[in-house]
Design a protein around this motif. Structure first.
Motif, PDB file in Angstrom:
ATOM      1  N   ILE A   1      99.670 -39.936  75.071  1.00 18.88           N
ATOM      2  CA  ILE A   1      99.603 -40.072  73.613  1.00 18.88           C
ATOM      3  C   ILE A   1      99.980 -41.487  73.193  1.00 18.88           C
ATOM      4  N   ALA A   2     100.872 -42.119  73.951  1.00 23.60           N
ATOM      5  CA  ALA A   2     101.306 -43.488  73.649  1.00 23.60           C
ATOM      6  C   ALA A   2     100.259 -44.530  74.038  1.00 23.60           C
ATOM      7  N   GLY A   3      99.199 -44.102  74.735  1.00 25.84           N
ATOM      8  CA  GLY A   3      98.154 -45.035  75.151  1.00 25.84           C
ATOM      9  C   GLY A   3      98.317 -45.589  76.549  1.00 25.84           C
ATOM     10  N   ASP A   4      99.349 -45.149  77.267  1.00 23.58           N
ATOM     11  CA  ASP A   4      99.514 -45.571  78.664  1.00 23.58           C
ATOM     12  C   ASP A   4      98.472 -44.859  79.518  1.00 23.58           C
ATOM     13  N   THR A   5      98.099 -45.472  80.635  1.00 23.48           N
ATOM     14  CA  THR A   5      97.041 -44.899  81.474  1.00 23.48           C
ATOM     15  C   THR A   5      97.459 -44.780  82.931  1.00 23.48           C
ATOM     16  N   ILE A   6      96.817 -43.828  83.624  1.00 31.96           N
ATOM     17  CA  ILE A   6      96.933 -43.646  85.069  1.00 31.96           C
ATOM     18  C   ILE A   6      95.510 -43.622  85.607  1.00 31.96           C
ATOM     19  N   PRO A   7      95.171 -44.510  86.540  1.00 32.61           N
ATOM     20  CA  PRO A   7      93.811 -44.517  87.084  1.00 32.61           C
ATOM     21  C   PRO A   7      93.496 -43.225  87.851  1.00 32.61           C
ATOM     22  N   LEU A   8      92.319 -42.684  87.610  1.00 33.05           N
ATOM     23  CA  LEU A   8      91.826 -41.522  88.362  1.00 33.05           C
ATOM     24  C   LEU A   8      90.917 -42.069  89.453  1.00 33.05           C
ATOM     25  N   LEU A   9      91.399 -41.987  90.683  1.00 33.48           N
ATOM     26  CA  LEU A   9      90.647 -42.540  91.813  1.00 33.48           C
ATOM     27  C   LEU A   9      89.406 -41.701  92.106  1.00 33.48           C
ATOM     28  N   ALA A  10      89.556 -40.357  92.087  1.00 41.29           N
ATOM     29  CA  ALA A  10      88.415 -39.500  92.420  1.00 41.29           C
ATOM     30  C   ALA A  10      88.643 -38.079  91.933  1.00 41.29           C
ATOM     31  N   LEU A  11      87.556 -37.416  91.619  1.00 35.08           N
ATOM     32  CA  LEU A  11      87.525 -35.957  91.498  1.00 35.08           C
ATOM     33  C   LEU A  11      86.835 -35.457  92.753  1.00 35.08           C
ATOM     34  N   THR A  12      87.344 -34.393  93.343  1.00 36.75           N
ATOM     35  CA  THR A  12      86.768 -33.877  94.585  1.00 36.75           C
ATOM     36  C   THR A  12      86.329 -32.426  94.379  1.00 36.75           C
ATOM     37  N   LEU A  13      85.197 -32.085  94.949  1.00 35.42           N
ATOM     38  CA  LEU A  13      84.616 -30.751  94.828  1.00 35.42           C
ATOM     39  C   LEU A  13      84.834 -29.976  96.120  1.00 35.42           C
ATOM     40  N   GLN A  14      85.195 -28.717  95.990  1.00 38.77           N
ATOM     41  CA  GLN A  14      85.366 -27.847  97.154  1.00 38.77           C
ATOM     42  C   GLN A  14      84.003 -27.626  97.805  1.00 38.77           C
ATOM     43  N   GLY A  15      83.880 -28.051  99.059  1.00 36.18           N
ATOM     44  CA  GLY A  15      82.644 -27.837  99.805  1.00 36.18           C
ATOM     45  C   GLY A  15      81.480 -28.657  99.272  1.00 36.18           C
ATOM     46  N   SER A  16      80.308 -28.174  99.575  1.00 29.96           N
ATOM     47  CA  SER A  16      79.070 -28.831  99.167  1.00 29.96           C
ATOM     48  C   SER A  16      78.812 -28.624  97.677  1.00 29.96           C
ATOM     49  N   PRO A  17      78.123 -29.565  97.035  1.00 30.60           N
ATOM     50  CA  PRO A  17      77.752 -29.349  95.632  1.00 30.60           C
ATOM     51  C   PRO A  17      76.657 -28.286  95.472  1.00 30.60           C
TER      52      PRO A  17
ATOM     53  N   GLY B   1      96.434 -37.063  80.170  1.00 34.03           N
ATOM     54  CA  GLY B   1      95.311 -36.138  80.268  1.00 34.03           C
ATOM     55  C   GLY B   1      93.974 -36.830  80.081  1.00 34.03           C
ATOM     56  N   ALA B   2      92.933 -36.126  80.452  1.00 35.00           N
ATOM     57  CA  ALA B   2      91.547 -36.574  80.277  1.00 35.00           C
ATOM     58  C   ALA B   2      90.670 -35.339  80.396  1.00 35.00           C
ATOM     59  N   THR B   3      89.454 -35.472  79.941  1.00 34.34           N
ATOM     60  CA  THR B   3      88.483 -34.378  80.024  1.00 34.34           C
ATOM     61  C   THR B   3      87.364 -34.784  80.978  1.00 34.34           C
ATOM     62  N   PHE B   4      86.937 -33.840  81.804  1.00 35.36           N
ATOM     63  CA  PHE B   4      85.766 -34.086  82.640  1.00 35.36           C
ATOM     64  C   PHE B   4      84.809 -32.905  82.454  1.00 35.36           C
ATOM     65  N   THR B   5      83.540 -33.178  82.650  1.00 36.80           N
ATOM     66  CA  THR B   5      82.492 -32.174  82.453  1.00 36.80           C
ATOM     67  C   THR B   5      81.985 -31.687  83.800  1.00 36.80           C
ATOM     68  N   VAL B   6      81.833 -30.379  83.911  1.00 38.84           N
ATOM     69  CA  VAL B   6      81.261 -29.770  85.116  1.00 38.84           C
ATOM     70  C   VAL B   6      79.963 -29.087  84.679  1.00 38.84           C
ATOM     71  N   THR B   7      78.901 -29.346  85.418  1.00 37.41           N
ATOM     72  CA  THR B   7      77.588 -28.795  85.088  1.00 37.41           C
ATOM     73  C   THR B   7      77.052 -28.015  86.278  1.00 37.41           C
ATOM     74  N   ALA B   8      76.489 -26.851  85.995  1.00 31.75           N
ATOM     75  CA  ALA B   8      75.829 -26.034  87.018  1.00 31.75           C
ATOM     76  C   ALA B   8      74.337 -26.058  86.725  1.00 31.75           C
ATOM     77  N   ASN B   9      73.581 -26.643  87.645  1.00 34.43           N
ATOM     78  CA  ASN B   9      72.123 -26.687  87.513  1.00 34.43           C
ATOM     79  C   ASN B   9      71.527 -25.584  88.377  1.00 34.43           C
ATOM     80  N   TYR B  10      71.025 -24.556  87.721  1.00 30.10           N
ATOM     81  CA  TYR B  10      70.454 -23.405  88.427  1.00 30.10           C
ATOM     82  C   TYR B  10      69.026 -23.735  88.841  1.00 30.10           C
ATOM     83  N   GLN B  11      68.743 -23.525  90.129  1.00 32.11           N
ATOM     84  CA  GLN B  11      67.414 -23.851  90.675  1.00 32.11           C
ATOM     85  C   GLN B  11      66.513 -22.637  90.677  1.00 32.11           C
TER      86      GLN B  11
END
Length: 170
Positions: free
Chosen positions: A113-129, A160-170
């Motif tokens: 809330i104060a505007g300080d930041t922490i770098p997010l190095l990576a988001l990792t997904l369990q197994g294959s996408p 905190g931060a928000t990330f989006t997860v998308t499921a593309n149904y084939q």
């Protein structure tokens, strides 16, 4: 001229004569079909949390495993055992054996809330996408972990931060 008219009329009369029906077997069976489509869904069960940590004068790293949800700390960071964090966890549903491709958008950092930041190095997904919907339960599940870099003498706060997860149904 009268003869031609009679010939044409005779041809029309022959074409209009009834035709005898061919015999058929009684009680013929027929089949019916219906295609039922299951709604495609993606539901968040848990948010990603890196837990509570104590920084020091040395930078460090905090990682949450996408498969187990276990937290690892390294460098000048101490993890608080009573708040170990957890992976984000998602469930989806659809048609049996359907292929689903999972994608994520990764924010660059977590912000307080104060505007300080922490770098997010990576988001990792369990197994294959690429996920396959279970043919019996018509569901699939997966976790998302991540890695942050905690700076030396990082200011206290809730980041905190928000990330989006998308499921593309084939």
């Amino acid at each position: 001229m009268d003869i031609r008219t009679l010939i044409i009329a005779a041809g029309l009369l022959a074409a209009a004569a009834p035709v005898a029906a061919a015999p058929t077997a009684p009680n013929q069976n027929a089949t019916g079909k219906a295609l039922i489509l299951v709604p495609l869904t993606l539901t968040k069960i848990d948010d990603l949390s890196f837990g509570s940590i104590v920084p020091s004068s040395v930078s460090g790293v905090v990682a949450i495993d996408a498969t187990t949800g276990a937290r690892t700390v390294a460098g000048g960071v101490t993890g608080i055992a009573s708040d170990p964090g957890n992976r984000a966890y998602f469930a989806g549903g659809g048609s049996p054996s359907q292929t689903v491709i999972i994608t994520m958008t990764q924010p660059a950092q977590l912000t307080s809330i104060a505007g300080d930041t922490i770098p997010l190095l990576a988001l990792t997904l369990q197994g294959s996408p690429i996920k396959i919907i279970d043919p019996v339960t018509r569901t699939f599940f997966f976790g998302i972990g991540g890695i942050i870099i905690v700076n030396a003498d990082q200011p206290e706060g809730i980041y905190g931060a928000t990330f989006t997860v998308t499921a593309n149904y084939q």
